[in-house]
Design an enzyme around this catalytic site. Sequence first.
Site, PDB file in Angstrom:
ATOM      1  N   GLU A 166     -16.286  40.760 -15.081  1.00 28.25           N
ATOM      2  CA  GLU A 166     -17.060  41.682 -14.581  1.00 28.25           C
ATOM      3  C   GLU A 166     -16.780  43.056 -14.978  1.00 28.25           C
ATOM      4  O   GLU A 166     -16.562  43.832 -14.051  1.00 28.25           O
ATOM      5  CB  GLU A 166     -17.196  41.722 -13.007  1.00 28.25           C
ATOM      6  CG  GLU A 166     -18.037  40.130 -12.509  1.00 28.25           C
ATOM      7  CD  GLU A 166     -18.345  40.388 -11.222  1.00 28.25           C
ATOM      8  OE1 GLU A 166     -18.162  41.227 -10.332  1.00 28.25           O
ATOM      9  OE2 GLU A 166     -18.979  39.153 -10.664  1.00 28.25           O
ATOM     10  N   GLU A 374     -19.955  32.018 -11.590  1.00 29.64           N
ATOM     11  CA  GLU A 374     -19.874  32.417  -9.987  1.00 29.64           C
ATOM     12  C   GLU A 374     -21.305  32.705  -9.577  1.00 29.64           C
ATOM     13  O   GLU A 374     -22.065  32.895 -10.370  1.00 29.64           O
ATOM     14  CB  GLU A 374     -19.046  34.037  -9.834  1.00 29.64           C
ATOM     15  CG  GLU A 374     -17.652  33.640 -10.004  1.00 29.64           C
ATOM     16  CD  GLU A 374     -17.044  35.176  -9.809  1.00 29.64           C
ATOM     17  OE1 GLU A 374     -17.426  35.810  -8.661  1.00 29.64           O
ATOM     18  OE2 GLU A 374     -16.033  35.455 -10.424  1.00 29.64           O
TER      19      GLU A 374
HETATM   20  C1  BGP Z   1     -17.441  38.660  -7.798  1.00 32.10           C
HETATM   21  C2  BGP Z   1     -15.650  38.616  -8.408  1.00 32.10           C
HETATM   22  C3  BGP Z   1     -14.943  37.682  -7.506  1.00 32.10           C
HETATM   23  C4  BGP Z   1     -15.292  37.565  -6.046  1.00 32.10           C
HETATM   24  C5  BGP Z   1     -16.878  37.518  -5.553  1.00 32.10           C
HETATM   25  C6  BGP Z   1     -17.238  37.768  -4.320  1.00 32.10           C
HETATM   26  O1  BGP Z   1     -17.539  39.931  -8.238  1.00 32.10           O
HETATM   27  O2  BGP Z   1     -15.631  38.157  -9.553  1.00 32.10           O
HETATM   28  O3  BGP Z   1     -13.552  37.813  -7.691  1.00 32.10           O
HETATM   29  O4  BGP Z   1     -14.607  38.403  -5.176  1.00 32.10           O
HETATM   30  O5  BGP Z   1     -17.347  38.595  -6.337  1.00 32.10           O
HETATM   31  O6  BGP Z   1     -17.279  38.975  -3.915  1.00 32.10           O
HETATM   32  P1  BGP Z   1     -16.492  39.325  -2.564  1.00 32.10           P
HETATM   33  O7  BGP Z   1     -15.336  38.693  -2.509  1.00 32.10           O
HETATM   34  O8  BGP Z   1     -16.534  40.810  -2.326  1.00 32.10           O
HETATM   35  O9  BGP Z   1     -17.442  38.771  -1.418  1.00 32.10           O
END
Ligand code: BGP
Length: 501
Positions: A166, A374
């Site tokens: 990201e 993800e």
């Molecule tokens: C994505 C990241 C992850 C993870 C996910 C969920 O953007 O790559 O590392 O954290 O988001 O986000 P959060 O933990 O803020 O809910």
Amino acid sequence: MKYKTNPVFPKNFFWGASSAAWQVEGATLEGGRTQAIIDLNSQTKKPFTDNSIAADHYHHYKEDVALMKECGFTSYRFSFSWSRIIPQKGVINPEGIAFYNNLIDELVGAGITPIVTLYHYDMPCWVDELYGGWHNRAIIDEFDFYCRTCFENFGDRVKYWLSINEQNMQIVYGDWLGVSKGCTDWFKEKWDINHIMNLCHAKAVIACHEMVEGGKIGPVPGYVPIYPKSCKPEDQIAAMNAEELTQKIWDDLYYFGEYNGFVKSYWREHDITPDIREGDMELIKQAKIDFFAINCYRSDVGMAPDNTYLQEIGLNKYGRKGEFVYTNIPGEYALDRNKYVETTDWDWHIDGTCMRYTMRYMWDHYHLPMVITEAGFGAHEDLDENGEIHDDYRIDYLRDYIYNLGLAISDGVEVMGFNPWSFTDLLSTGNGMAKRYGLVFVNTTDDELRDLKRYKKDSFYWYQKLIKSNGQEWGKDMSDWKDFNRTSEIASDLKAKGVKD
Ligand code: BGP
């Protein structure tokens, strides 16, 4: 819209899940690892716990891989910690190499294909101290050395590599993800940092192709499709502006090896002149990616901005519904709540269709295969009195997203696999253990360090069946899937409640 047949997933489709080193491993000062900036940042995010223990995957990796095998996984997407592998300038840590060798061997032995991210937000403190992290071009050689060390040590078994997680979000949410640290004028400096990241990405792609036999590598954009709020022409252009400024600029660069016309004109208008040197663009052009890895959790709504004020995005930091503050950027775009879909406690739109949209959009623009790295449902959770977690909401979410991924495949898009966030519970980026995503519960909380025992949630069993049937057993009759039409149901519900357009 009804579908008579269920989508068919390709044979050898990767069914797995996802994690990142700093969010899952813990053991931040064990095995020769040195600290990363994110360790220090996570210590300041009270009332949430820091990443010193996280899900303690470092000590539970065998048990975790055994659970993945039980679930039927054929892939696992995770990241290496740079400071576990290179704890000081020029030093390769044998214990770090051994840890990842063991993890990879365990996975391969269980029939699970490793998909490895080289960089997932965890800048080593030593790189920051010596060079100021991403601010200094000297990082390019350090990153190259780290990547080459990884390819050399693990490239015989790891064939799928991801460069930087990201990058777009790190630039768009610089404060939240810590990249803006040390900047005096983030608005302009972010483009220098972004350029340095592009060069690091390019080096990784080139080195992977040079060193890993049969190796494939791609970037990991965080993708949030932007729907226009209405068919007002200005809303359509605003949605396109938002798409450019939050993701397309990056995707075009990765694919075409050039900064696109939109960003160049944006720089001109804002008097921004990134430090692009001779030879940089040739290097970037030389780095031909093999696929896109896509993180896709939610969609957004774009509309023409109010040109009288600036509102930066205000992320919902505590999981209390309604606290998300939507962006308004004069002259570019504004974002808004989509009333046709529901939201999580963190105000993230729950919208399976955005998965299909994203796949179609990316395929139409780039015609490269994709893998989902993800997608997931963040929730407040704890064990009930029977020691169980009944996460129907997560099952509904996953069903909706995977079904739509299948529809995208039916639409002709080439997709290699689905790896939702996350396998076990792990540390959220900003919300510690308070925001859980796992198919497997890890018994610990932000306030209380418990025994870290693993408990399979209902979603684990649901996903296990789906994998076994290669995406046919949904636990619901999908040929008459009312949920698929739920956006119009929600809309009529809202109308009945008197909510206006
Ligand atoms: C994505 C990241 C992850 C993870 C996910 C969920 O953007 O790559 O590392 O954290 O988001 O986000 P959060 O933990 O803020 O809910």
